[in-house]
Scaffold this motif. Structure first.
Motif, short mmCIF file in Angstrom:
data_model
loop_
_atom_site.label_atom_id
_atom_site.label_comp_id
_atom_site.label_asym_id
_atom_site.label_seq_id
_atom_site.Cartn_x
_atom_site.Cartn_y
_atom_site.Cartn_z
N ASP A 1 0.80 -1.22 0.00
CA ASP A 1 0.00 0.00 0.00
C ASP A 1 0.84 1.27 0.00
O ASP A 1 0.30 2.37 0.11
CB ASP A 1 -0.93 0.01 1.22
N GLY A 2 2.15 1.11 -0.07
CA GLY A 2 3.02 2.27 -0.06
C GLY A 2 3.40 2.76 1.32
O GLY A 2 4.04 3.79 1.47
N GLY A 3 3.01 2.01 2.37
CA GLY A 3 3.39 2.36 3.73
C GLY A 3 4.79 1.90 4.04
O GLY A 3 5.29 0.92 3.46
N PHE A 4 5.44 2.58 4.99
CA PHE A 4 6.83 2.25 5.32
C PHE A 4 6.93 1.63 6.71
O PHE A 4 6.12 1.89 7.59
CB PHE A 4 7.70 3.51 5.26
N ALA A 5 7.93 0.79 6.87
CA ALA A 5 8.21 0.13 8.15
C ALA A 5 9.71 -0.04 8.31
O ALA A 5 10.45 -0.06 7.32
CB ALA A 5 7.52 -1.24 8.21
N ALA A 6 10.15 -0.12 9.55
CA ALA A 6 11.55 -0.46 9.85
C ALA A 6 11.61 -1.97 9.99
O ALA A 6 11.02 -2.54 10.91
CB ALA A 6 12.00 0.24 11.13
N VAL A 7 12.29 -2.63 9.07
CA VAL A 7 12.31 -4.09 9.00
C VAL A 7 13.67 -4.60 9.46
O VAL A 7 14.69 -4.35 8.81
CB VAL A 7 12.03 -4.58 7.56
N LYS A 8 13.69 -5.28 10.61
CA LYS A 8 14.94 -5.85 11.12
C LYS A 8 15.05 -7.29 10.66
O LYS A 8 14.26 -8.15 11.05
CB LYS A 8 14.99 -5.77 12.65
N VAL A 9 16.04 -7.56 9.81
CA VAL A 9 16.34 -8.92 9.36
C VAL A 9 17.32 -9.51 10.36
O VAL A 9 18.40 -8.97 10.60
CB VAL A 9 16.94 -8.92 7.94
N LEU A 10 16.91 -10.60 10.99
CA LEU A 10 17.64 -11.14 12.14
C LEU A 10 18.91 -11.88 11.73
O LEU A 10 18.94 -12.58 10.71
CB LEU A 10 16.72 -12.08 12.93
N ASN A 11 19.93 -11.75 12.58
CA ASN A 11 21.18 -12.49 12.37
C ASN A 11 21.04 -13.95 12.73
O ASN A 11 21.69 -14.81 12.15
CB ASN A 11 22.30 -11.89 13.23
N VAL A 12 20.19 -14.24 13.73
CA VAL A 12 20.07 -15.61 14.23
C VAL A 12 18.91 -16.30 13.54
O VAL A 12 17.91 -15.67 13.20
CB VAL A 12 19.85 -15.63 15.76
N ASP A 13 19.03 -17.59 13.32
CA ASP A 13 17.98 -18.38 12.70
C ASP A 13 17.24 -19.13 13.79
O ASP A 13 17.70 -20.17 14.27
CB ASP A 13 18.57 -19.34 11.67
N VAL A 14 16.10 -18.61 14.20
CA VAL A 14 15.35 -19.19 15.31
C VAL A 14 14.63 -20.47 14.90
O VAL A 14 14.06 -21.16 15.74
CB VAL A 14 14.34 -18.18 15.89
N ARG A 15 14.68 -20.81 13.62
CA ARG A 15 14.01 -22.03 13.16
C ARG A 15 14.80 -23.28 13.54
O ARG A 15 14.27 -24.39 13.49
CB ARG A 15 13.84 -21.99 11.64
N LEU A 16 16.07 -23.12 13.92
CA LEU A 16 16.93 -24.27 14.17
C LEU A 16 16.72 -24.89 15.54
O LEU A 16 17.17 -26.00 15.80
CB LEU A 16 18.40 -23.87 14.02
N ASP A 17 16.04 -24.19 16.43
CA ASP A 17 15.85 -24.66 17.81
C ASP A 17 14.40 -24.38 18.18
O ASP A 17 13.98 -23.22 18.28
CB ASP A 17 16.81 -23.92 18.75
N ALA A 18 13.63 -25.45 18.41
CA ALA A 18 12.20 -25.29 18.68
C ALA A 18 11.95 -24.48 19.94
O ALA A 18 11.05 -23.63 19.98
CB ALA A 18 11.54 -26.67 18.80
N ARG A 19 12.76 -24.71 20.98
CA ARG A 19 12.56 -23.97 22.22
C ARG A 19 12.93 -22.49 22.05
O ARG A 19 12.26 -21.61 22.58
CB ARG A 19 13.37 -24.60 23.35
N ALA A 20 14.02 -22.24 21.31
CA ALA A 20 14.41 -20.85 21.05
C ALA A 20 13.33 -20.15 20.24
O ALA A 20 13.01 -18.98 20.48
CB ALA A 20 15.74 -20.82 20.30
N ARG A 21 12.74 -20.85 19.28
CA ARG A 21 11.68 -20.28 18.46
C ARG A 21 10.47 -19.92 19.33
O ARG A 21 9.89 -18.84 19.19
CB ARG A 21 11.28 -21.28 17.38
N GLU A 22 10.12 -20.82 20.25
CA GLU A 22 8.98 -20.57 21.13
C GLU A 22 9.24 -19.38 22.03
O GLU A 22 8.37 -18.53 22.23
CB GLU A 22 8.71 -21.82 21.97
N ARG A 23 10.47 -19.28 22.59
CA ARG A 23 10.81 -18.14 23.45
C ARG A 23 10.76 -16.84 22.66
O ARG A 23 10.26 -15.82 23.15
CB ARG A 23 12.22 -18.34 24.05
N PHE A 24 11.29 -16.88 21.45
CA PHE A 24 11.31 -15.68 20.61
C PHE A 24 9.89 -15.18 20.35
O PHE A 24 9.59 -14.00 20.53
CB PHE A 24 12.02 -15.99 19.29
N LEU A 25 9.03 -16.09 19.94
CA LEU A 25 7.65 -15.70 19.63
C LEU A 25 6.92 -15.21 20.87
O LEU A 25 6.09 -14.30 20.79
CB LEU A 25 6.91 -16.88 18.99
#
Length: 354
Positions: A42-66
């Motif tokens: 829609d042409g709106g702007f956001a500050a998008v932080k692309v993460l250094n860490v891959d939280v998909r590799l650890d189920a518990r880390a992913r759950e904590r992150f979310l």
């Protein structure tokens, strides 16, 4: 779109999309990832932080992150940049937040020098109000510093809250932060809690007022030694504000005031409030809240003062745009504050009736 925020060009190594956002420039880089200016469909702007860490590799880390990010999304938005989107399963994983036009506090001080008078008081009040709201939502900022305070047209706004803690959990590290603003318990790896944010806030206010953080900017071992063993070097800001900053910079986290307590000390005679229009509004609100029940007084005042600080931000915007009369801003805040007080106190009274 116009902005004072420095926007860098994308390199060949930068992604071009993150979810529904087209990445059009670089806003900065930190310990948890690179921040891009993203544009949605829609042409709106956001500050998008692309993460250094891959939280998909650890189920518990992913759950904590979310869990951390979900809590952060509940924070009231009056002095913060609201989290808009999260996608940890995307390629790349990212967190998108409201884009606030303006320079961060560090750039502002470097460019124009330290803040004084009403500029300093508005920044201090807005940011401690934001921390009070963040902590009320059960979130710890974890990386509060001048770079995470944006001086926008409607006042100072706090960004990146919750993301440092979440990314730190995902990366299996609890030592995340900026050396000059990290509390003693952070260096001791003794856990992260709201008192660490209060410490960082006080260090940030001292930096804003003097151009130097209270424990220096040289090597990390030297800074750590001062944080752990030496008294902070504070600019002369008046006895009341100096006393508040010293209390917030105590080595023992249990001896520091909570963010809400620090806010009340700022606006109830423990801080500057030099702008007569802001002082008048604050005085009205603090008179409305009854004094005979200190616990209720603080509960209600925390919410009411949030309304007033929102008005202070709008007042700062008026000084730039002159679109809304200050009397309307403060009058509306006073009416809203009075309504909140009466409604909450009536609820408390009805709750006491058997």
């Amino acid at each position: 779109m116009s902005t004072n925020a420095p926007i860098g060009r994308l390199t060949n190594y930068d992604p071009r999309r993150a979810g529904r956002y087209r990445l059009v420039g670089r806003l900065g880089r930190g310990g948890q990832g690179t921040v891009y200016l993203g544009e949605d469909e829609d042409g709106g702007f956001a500050a998008v932080k692309v993460l250094n860490v891959d939280v998909r590799l650890d189920a518990r880390a992913r759950e904590r992150f979310l869990r951390e990010i979900a809590a952060a999304r509940q924070v009231a938005s009056f002095c913060t940049a609201q989290i808009l989107d999260v996608d940890v399963d995307g390629d790349p994983p990212y967190v998108a937040s409201e884009f606030i036009e303006g320079r961060n506090l560090g750039d502002e001080v470097t460019r124009h020098g330290p803040l004084h008078g009403t500029r300093l008081e508005r920044m201090a009040i807005s940011t401690i109000t934001a921390l009070a709201a963040i902590h009320q939502a059960g979130v710890v900022h974890c990386d509060f510093k001048p770079g995470n305070v944006v001086c926008g047209p409607d006042g100072a706004r706090v960004i990146d809250f919750g993301i440092a803690r979440a990314a730190g959990d995902a990366g299996h590290s609890t030592v995340v932060g900026s050396p000059s603003y990290m509390s003693p318990e952070r260096y001791a790896n003794a856990g992260v809690g709201p008192p660490a944010d209060v410490f960082a806030w006080a260090a940030t206010v001292a930096y804003a007022a003097s151009g130097e953080p209270p424990f220096g900017t040289d090597s990390m071992p030297a800074i750590m030694n001062r944080v752990l063993n030496e008294a902070p070097r504070l600019p002369g800001l008046g006895s009341a504000l100096d006393e508040l900053l010293r209390d917030c910079l105590r080595k023992d986290p249990g001896a520091r005031p909570q963010a809400r307590e620090a806010l009340l000390r700022l606006v109830e005679g423990g801080g500057p409030v030099q702008d007569p229009r802001l002082a008048e509004s604050v005085q009205l609100v603090t008179q409305v809240v009854p004094r005979e029940e200190p616990r209720n007084h603080r509960d209600v005042a925390g919410i009411v003062l949030a309304v007033v600080m929102g008005a202070a931000g709008a007042l700062a915007g008026y000084q730039v745009t002159h679109e809304v009369p200050p009397a309307a801003i403060l009058g509306g805040a006073a009416l809203a504050a009075t309504y909140l007080v009466r409604t909450m106190l009536a609820g408390r009274e009805s709750a006491r009736v058997p």
